[in-house]
Design a protein around this motif. Structure first.
Motif, short mmCIF file in Angstrom:
data_model
loop_
_atom_site.label_atom_id
_atom_site.label_comp_id
_atom_site.label_asym_id
_atom_site.label_seq_id
_atom_site.Cartn_x
_atom_site.Cartn_y
_atom_site.Cartn_z
N GLY A 22 13.93 7.19 6.87
CA GLY A 22 14.08 6.44 5.63
C GLY A 22 12.88 5.56 5.36
O GLY A 22 12.40 5.46 4.22
N GLY A 23 12.37 4.89 6.41
CA GLY A 23 11.19 4.06 6.23
C GLY A 23 9.99 4.86 5.79
O GLY A 23 9.23 4.44 4.90
N MET A 24 9.80 6.03 6.37
CA MET A 24 8.69 6.90 5.98
C MET A 24 8.79 7.29 4.51
O MET A 24 7.80 7.26 3.76
N ASN A 25 9.99 7.65 4.05
CA ASN A 25 10.16 8.11 2.68
C ASN A 25 9.85 7.02 1.67
O ASN A 25 9.18 7.27 0.66
N VAL A 26 10.33 5.80 1.89
CA VAL A 26 10.05 4.72 0.95
C VAL A 26 8.56 4.37 0.96
O VAL A 26 7.94 4.21 -0.09
N ALA A 27 7.97 4.27 2.14
CA ALA A 27 6.57 3.85 2.24
C ALA A 27 5.63 4.88 1.62
O ALA A 27 4.74 4.53 0.83
N MET A 28 5.82 6.15 1.95
CA MET A 28 4.88 7.15 1.42
C MET A 28 5.09 7.37 -0.08
O MET A 28 4.14 7.66 -0.81
N ASN A 29 6.34 7.23 -0.57
CA ASN A 29 6.56 7.34 -2.01
C ASN A 29 5.93 6.15 -2.75
O ASN A 29 5.42 6.32 -3.87
N SER A 30 5.95 4.97 -2.16
CA SER A 30 5.28 3.82 -2.76
C SER A 30 3.78 4.06 -2.85
O SER A 30 3.14 3.74 -3.85
N ALA A 31 3.21 4.62 -1.79
CA ALA A 31 1.78 4.94 -1.82
C ALA A 31 1.48 6.01 -2.87
O ALA A 31 0.46 5.95 -3.57
N ALA A 32 2.38 6.98 -3.00
CA ALA A 32 2.18 8.05 -3.98
C ALA A 32 2.25 7.52 -5.41
O ALA A 32 1.51 7.99 -6.29
N VAL A 33 3.12 6.54 -5.67
CA VAL A 33 3.21 5.95 -7.00
C VAL A 33 1.86 5.37 -7.41
O VAL A 33 1.41 5.54 -8.56
N ASP A 34 1.19 4.70 -6.49
CA ASP A 34 -0.13 4.13 -6.81
C ASP A 34 -1.13 5.21 -7.17
O ASP A 34 -1.96 5.03 -8.06
N LEU A 35 -1.07 6.34 -6.48
CA LEU A 35 -2.00 7.43 -6.78
C LEU A 35 -1.68 8.08 -8.12
O LEU A 35 -2.59 8.50 -8.84
N VAL A 36 -0.40 8.18 -8.46
CA VAL A 36 -0.02 8.72 -9.77
C VAL A 36 -0.58 7.85 -10.89
O VAL A 36 -1.04 8.35 -11.91
N VAL A 37 -0.58 6.52 -10.68
CA VAL A 37 -1.16 5.61 -11.67
C VAL A 37 -2.62 5.92 -11.89
O VAL A 37 -3.10 6.00 -13.03
N GLU A 38 -3.37 6.11 -10.80
CA GLU A 38 -4.80 6.36 -10.92
C GLU A 38 -5.11 7.72 -11.54
O GLU A 38 -6.07 7.87 -12.29
#
Length: 377
Positions: free
Chosen positions: A97-113
């Motif tokens: 669960g921790g991996m899923n939230v953390a990596m999705n948060s990082a992915a959101v930042d990349l989607v912004v860029e």
């Protein structure tokens, strides 16, 4: 790399569920309760990981979970009772669960860029890792013990984290998770506090995501057992069930950006839910293993983009807080799936229990159509 690692390790675990079920002497219902440990640990951790990401950064938390997840995957094969299995699966689920939230948060930042609706591509990496993990698991299922297999997976996971982690730690997100909203998903909400109507809409998309996660969890936890126990498939062929599902999930998600640009979010949701419902009816009720595999393949194609689209539409309305809320509610589907399928399998049969996946997929299509005017599509 971390999305793929997450899928690879999770698939390596699920293909060994039949062997661990036999090792622990669990019935269908007690196995379902033990599997609840994965989902319970994941959901509890998801409530805490967001705070850790805000304090330490999503990149650092992703790397930390990249160490914890491989270490925890070796534990289930060391258990010999349903109770001990459930307890160690709490640890595995917490890391997952921790991996899923953390990596999705990082992915959101990349989607912004990137300024494109590429979230399905990140989830495609998860599915690709799952396909590889399940495929390799099927190859070694007949000749390698579950303990040795999961121990090797732990080593691979730690190696991948050692290689990919330093690169992730050297780079900080260009935008903070609290303020970033993917341009491709929609405009940033002007208000910080959600209205009651907005909360209801976010919850609606969370329920749509839940229907998808229920199906993914059911096939991961029970697909191989259905093929082996109900249809007499060889352990290697049974393990291929999740590999086929993950393959079509990967294909669907790799084409997800194109589908969203061509069809729009609502049509993608409705078409995906209807396709998954039809595929799972075939997969659960087919008289032969090969027809069931075909059903699993169609189901994976249908479910592929529902979760990313539902989370994206929640983000369109409420920004990152909407993404977090819908994701947590969505992963709750994995909390409901294992025990529900287990108890239904004891009361009726496993094939009948698996038809609930088709029912929820159809429900996600109906809800997606009903929410067509809820946000800026």
């Amino acid at each position: 790399m971390f999305f793929a690692l997450d899928g690879f390790l999770f698939a390596g675990w699920v293909v060994r569920i039949p062997a661990i079920k036999q090792q622990t002497g669990a019935s269908a219902s007690t196995l379902g309760l033990a599997l609840l440990g994965v989902s319970a640990g994941a959901v509890i951790t998801m409530m805490l990981t967001g705070r850790l990401c805000r304090r330490y950064g999503s990149h650092a938390v992703t790397v930390a979970c990249g160490v914890l997840l491989p270490l925890s995957i070796a534990l289930p094969a060391q258990t010999h009772s349903p109770l001990s299995l459930g307890l160690v699966l709490l640890v595995f689920g917490a890391a997952y669960g921790g991996m899923n939230v953390a990596m999705n948060s990082a992915a959101v930042d990349l989607v912004v860029e990137l300024r494109r609706p590429v979230m399905p591509s990140f989830h495609a990496a998860f599915s690709l890792g799952g396909m590889i993990g399940a495929g390799l698991g099927g190859l070694v299922a007949g000749g390698l013990s579950a303990s040795a297999h999961l121990f090797l997976l732990a080593g691979v996971g730690l190696l991948v984290t050692a290689v990919a982690g330093p690169s992730l730690l050297r780079h900080r997100p260009a935008t903070a998770p609290e303020t970033a909203v993917p341009e491709a998903v929609g405009p940033r909400p002007a208000q910080q506090r959600l209205t009651p109507r907005a909360r209801r809409i976010v919850a609606l998309f969370g329920v749509i995501a839940l229907c998808t996660a229920y199906g993914e969890g059911a096939l991961a936890d029970w697909g191989a057992l259905h093929l082996e126990q109900d249809l007499g498939a060889h352990p290697g062929l049974a393990a291929a069930g999740y590999a086929v599902f993950a393959l079509t999930m990967t294909v669907g998600r790799l084409t997800g950006t194109l589908l969203l640009e061509r069809l729009g979010q609502t049509r993608t949701l409705v078409l995906g839910g209807a396709t998954a419902a039809a595929g799972m009816l075939l997969g659960s009720l087919a008289p032969t293993a090969w027809l069931a595999l075909a059903g699993f393949a169609v189901t994976g194609l249908g479910l592929a983009n529902i979760f990313p689209v539902a989370v994206g539409r929640a983000g369109e309305l409420a920004g990152p807080s909407g993404v977090a809320a819908a994701s947590t509610l969505g992963y709750g589907g994995m909390l409901l799936g294992p025990p529900a399928i287990g108890f239904l399998a004891d009361w009726f049969s496993l094939p009948v229990a698996l038809t609930t996946v088709a029912l929820l997929a159809a429900a996600s299509a109906a809800l997606g159509y009903g929410a067509r005017n809820a946000t800026h599509a």
